[in-house]
Design a protein around this motif. Structure first.
Motif, PDB file in Angstrom:
ATOM      1  N   UNK A  62     -31.725  77.595  -8.435  1.00  0.00           N
ATOM      2  CA  UNK A  62     -31.902  76.215  -8.894  1.00  0.00           C
ATOM      3  C   UNK A  62     -31.860  76.130 -10.413  1.00  0.00           C
ATOM      4  N   UNK A  63     -32.323  77.205 -11.081  1.00  0.00           N
ATOM      5  CA  UNK A  63     -32.291  77.216 -12.549  1.00  0.00           C
ATOM      6  C   UNK A  63     -30.866  77.205 -13.082  1.00  0.00           C
ATOM      7  N   UNK A  64     -29.904  77.614 -12.251  1.00  0.00           N
ATOM      8  CA  UNK A  64     -28.503  77.655 -12.677  1.00  0.00           C
ATOM      9  C   UNK A  64     -27.794  76.327 -12.461  1.00  0.00           C
ATOM     10  N   UNK A  65     -28.530  75.285 -12.103  1.00  0.00           N
ATOM     11  CA  UNK A  65     -27.935  73.970 -11.879  1.00  0.00           C
ATOM     12  C   UNK A  65     -27.099  73.481 -13.046  1.00  0.00           C
ATOM     13  N   UNK A  66     -27.604  73.559 -14.298  1.00  0.00           N
ATOM     14  CA  UNK A  66     -26.788  73.113 -15.439  1.00  0.00           C
ATOM     15  C   UNK A  66     -25.495  73.904 -15.601  1.00  0.00           C
ATOM     16  N   UNK A  67     -25.523  75.193 -15.260  1.00  0.00           N
ATOM     17  CA  UNK A  67     -24.307  76.002 -15.374  1.00  0.00           C
ATOM     18  C   UNK A  67     -23.248  75.493 -14.400  1.00  0.00           C
ATOM     19  N   UNK A  68     -23.661  75.156 -13.188  1.00  0.00           N
ATOM     20  CA  UNK A  68     -22.716  74.619 -12.200  1.00  0.00           C
ATOM     21  C   UNK A  68     -22.138  73.291 -12.675  1.00  0.00           C
ATOM     22  N   UNK A  69     -22.987  72.442 -13.283  1.00  0.00           N
ATOM     23  CA  UNK A  69     -22.500  71.164 -13.813  1.00  0.00           C
ATOM     24  C   UNK A  69     -21.443  71.390 -14.884  1.00  0.00           C
ATOM     25  N   UNK A  70     -21.661  72.376 -15.732  1.00  0.00           N
ATOM     26  CA  UNK A  70     -20.694  72.685 -16.788  1.00  0.00           C
ATOM     27  C   UNK A  70     -19.368  73.163 -16.190  1.00  0.00           C
ATOM     28  N   UNK A  71     -19.454  74.060 -15.216  1.00  0.00           N
ATOM     29  CA  UNK A  71     -18.231  74.614 -14.614  1.00  0.00           C
ATOM     30  C   UNK A  71     -17.416  73.516 -13.940  1.00  0.00           C
ATOM     31  N   UNK A  72     -18.084  72.682 -13.142  1.00  0.00           N
ATOM     32  CA  UNK A  72     -17.378  71.610 -12.430  1.00  0.00           C
ATOM     33  C   UNK A  72     -16.763  70.628 -13.423  1.00  0.00           C
ATOM     34  N   UNK A  73     -17.528  70.268 -14.473  1.00  0.00           N
ATOM     35  CA  UNK A  73     -17.016  69.303 -15.448  1.00  0.00           C
ATOM     36  C   UNK A  73     -15.803  69.858 -16.176  1.00  0.00           C
ATOM     37  N   UNK A  74     -15.831  71.122 -16.539  1.00  0.00           N
ATOM     38  CA  UNK A  74     -14.687  71.728 -17.225  1.00  0.00           C
ATOM     39  C   UNK A  74     -13.456  71.733 -16.318  1.00  0.00           C
ATOM     40  N   UNK A  75     -13.668  72.079 -15.050  1.00  0.00           N
ATOM     41  CA  UNK A  75     -12.553  72.105 -14.097  1.00  0.00           C
ATOM     42  C   UNK A  75     -11.950  70.710 -13.928  1.00  0.00           C
ATOM     43  N   UNK A  76     -12.800  69.700 -13.771  1.00  0.00           N
ATOM     44  CA  UNK A  76     -12.316  68.326 -13.569  1.00  0.00           C
ATOM     45  C   UNK A  76     -11.562  67.829 -14.800  1.00  0.00           C
TER      46      UNK A  76
END
Length: 593
Positions: free
Chosen positions: A218-232
């Motif tokens: 759950x602490x890695x939530x911001x990292x996932x947001x960054x990855x998805x945003x960069x991909x999009x």
């Protein structure tokens, strides 16, 4: 002084083993995943290139590991200090310019020098002038101000300002120019981060993961947001459609360099550096002491000053900006099982690898995602309920907290905290300028003395016993004179006045002059002054003067001994009680003893 006092790493380093290294490594992995997006976001909050957040998370962590005393405190960029950095530099230089960057490094240098000097001079007590209500009001107001200030990145518009009075009108005027793609990215990121913060861990546990594993993911939530945003953004080429992205980030470790050495600028930034140092120290020590107490460990304030000082000096020479210990990050570090500051060293290594290998991948990271990261992080700092609780308990402290909160929101960070500190000191002087003084009498059948207005006690018509519940110093010296004159005027039979000093921790020169004046006035009225229950340090002070030889009275070890000597018939219970016999009033009707 022993070298180990200034190098706590020698103590834990001798006992370091493979088990501790494993736990520190796991904690470092989790904190690194959390620190990467936070470092980028807080650098942007400070008005600096995002990569400077990563630079500020490498050498400073190594320096703190050597000199800091907390085993689990995680240092690095934090929201409040980043806001204070921006507030100090924004009026001087354009955000992100070379001059602005150089000034930020100079601010870190000044903060590091101040903290280190405070460590060697043992001036940590200066942070005590920041009372808990003032700090609470400051942090809550800063959280609100930061969150509202980041809305410009969510809407894709431009605003500036250091207070709500400047930011909100510009936001309102800029709404028609909202960039809808940016807004969608920001809203989705905000929704995901908020949900992940509250709901992701329970959701992962329902899928069968353990509580610890679910919490770490759950602490890695911001990292996932960054990855998805960069991909999009990369897939849809939204950067070409007007979505603001981080852009090119230099790859590789920061080069060691001197910050801007401008004496005039340094003098101009010195007040801001002092405030940043004090606020950062208070935040770090509060977090460090809380976490240390859970493991029955302790931290040394002088070591914390030196640890934070060297960390800021390291930031100044490695392309960083002012840093301190972060609350949320330290709690994560603790919960993840960090055993020693080596967890910080491993975290620094992880950030260093990210700077060398991952920065090209961050080119299309939208500012809106970093803004959402900041908003979710800082709103957890806001505790408006604390204002209500403080006001109910102490209106004076509540007023200081409210003044700090409104000052930060409506005027600015520096002005707000100065208003809070100033009002706290003024209210303290006002409170202590009229100390609580009680006429006391003997509780029948005991050697205890209590307020005659609250208890059924025995008094002597010839001996007036007065208890002072405050140290005697210049703000209340005149009040003491007036109050004693008033009491004597209403008791013509009194021949002895015993000042009960059990609550007096200090008698300064002004108060000593007032005591001498009181002695003269009482002797003119045929009354002799005596003292009882004088504390050792206060007695040592009095012995350095001629008061004890000249005032003509006695100093009794206890109030009972004073009454036993001056009015023995009272202690033998031969005097009829002035108040009707009764038990002490119920606790609900007693305010203090």
């Amino acid at each position: 002084m022993k070298l180990s006092h200034w190098l706590p790493c020698l103590a834990w380093g001798r006992q370091y083993n493979r088990s501790s290294a494993t736990q520190d490594g796991m904690a470092a992995l989790i904190v690194t995943l959390m620190l990467i997006p936070q470092s980028l976001a807080y650098a942007m909050l400070a008005g600096l290139p995002p990569v400077m957040g990563l630079y500020a998370s490498i050498l400073p962590l190594l320096a703190y590991a050597v000199f800091g005393s907390s085993r689990t405190l995680a240092v690095g960029p934090v929201a409040v200090v980043s806001l204070m950095t921006a507030a100090a530099l924004a009026p001087l230089f354009p955000a992100g310019s070379e001059a602005y960057i150089g000034a930020a490094m100079l601010l870190a240098l000044l903060s590091g020098l101040l903290l280190s000097a405070m460590a060697f001079l043992r001036l940590g007590f200066l942070a005590n002038f920041l009372s808990h209500p003032v700090v609470s009001g400051f942090i809550s107001a800063s959280g609100i101000l930061i969150a509202i200030g980041q809305l410009k990145h969510l809407f894709g518009i431009s605003t500036s300002g250091v207070s709500l009075l400047q930011i909100i009108p510009q936001l309102w005027q800029g709404l028609p120019a909202t960039h809808w793609q940016t807004l969608l990215i920001g809203v989705f990121s905000l929704a995901w981060l908020w949900w992940a913060r509250k709901r992701l861990k329970p959701a992962l546990q329902r899928l069968g993961l353990s509580a610890q594993t679910a919490g770490n993911l759950a602490k890695a939530g911001p990292v996932l947001a960054i990855i998805v945003a960069i991909v999009v953004v990369s897939w849809l080429q939204l950067d070409q459609a007007g979505v603001k992205v981080v852009g090119a980030i230099p790859q590789g470790l920061p080069a060691l360099a001197l910050p801007t050495l401008d004496l005039e600028l340094a003098i101009q930034l010195l007040p801001a550096a002092l405030l940043i140092s004090l606020v950062g120290f208070v935040e770090s020590v509060s977090v460090g002491q809380t976490l240390a107490a859970k493991r029955r460990q302790r931290i040394e304030p002088d070591n914390e000053l030196l640890g934070l000082g060297t960390a800021n000096l390291s930031a100044a020479f490695s392309g960083g900006f002012p840093i301190t210990g972060g609350f949320a990050r330290s709690v994560v570090n603790y919960d993840a099982g960090a055993q020693t500051p080596m967890a910080g060293v491993f975290t620094a290594m992880g950030i260093a690898l990210s700077v060398m290998l991952l920065t090209p991948l961050l080119h299309n990271l939208p500012h809106a995602v970093l803004a959402a990261t900041i908003i979710v992080a800082v709103l957890s700092l806001v505790d408006l309920g604390s204002l209500r609780r403080t006001w109910r308990y102490s209106p004076q402290d509540g007023a200081a907290q409210l003044a700090t909160l409104l000052g930060v929101l409506l005027i600015g960070v520096g002005a707000g905290i100065l208003i809070g500190v100033g009002l706290s000191l003024l209210l303290f002087l006002w409170r202590t300028s009229q100390p609580h003084m009680a006429v006391v009498g003997q509780v029948p059948g005991s050697e205890h003395f209590r307020n005659i207005e609250r208890f059924a006690v025995v008094e002597s018509p010839s001996v007036l016993s007065v208890r002072v519940d405050e140290s005697l110093y210049f703000p209340n010296a005149r009040y003491l004179e007036d109050r004693i004159s008033e009491l004597i005027a209403t008791r013509p039979q009194v021949r002895h006045l015993v000042l009960m000093c059990s609550g007096v921790n200090l008698i300064d020169a002004s108060a000593l002059d007032s005591l001498e004046t009181i002695v003269e006035r009482l002797q003119t009225a045929g009354v002799q002054l005596h003292l009882s229950e004088v504390k050792g340090p206060v007695m040592d002070q009095l012995r350095r003067s001629t008061f004890l030889e000249s005032f003509g009275g006695q100093v009794f070890i206890s109030q009972f001994e004073a009454l036993k000597t001056l009015a023995p018939q009272v202690t033998q219970h031969t005097l009829r009680p002035v108040n009707p016999p009764a038990t002490a009033q119920p606790a609900a009707h007693r305010k203090s003893l």
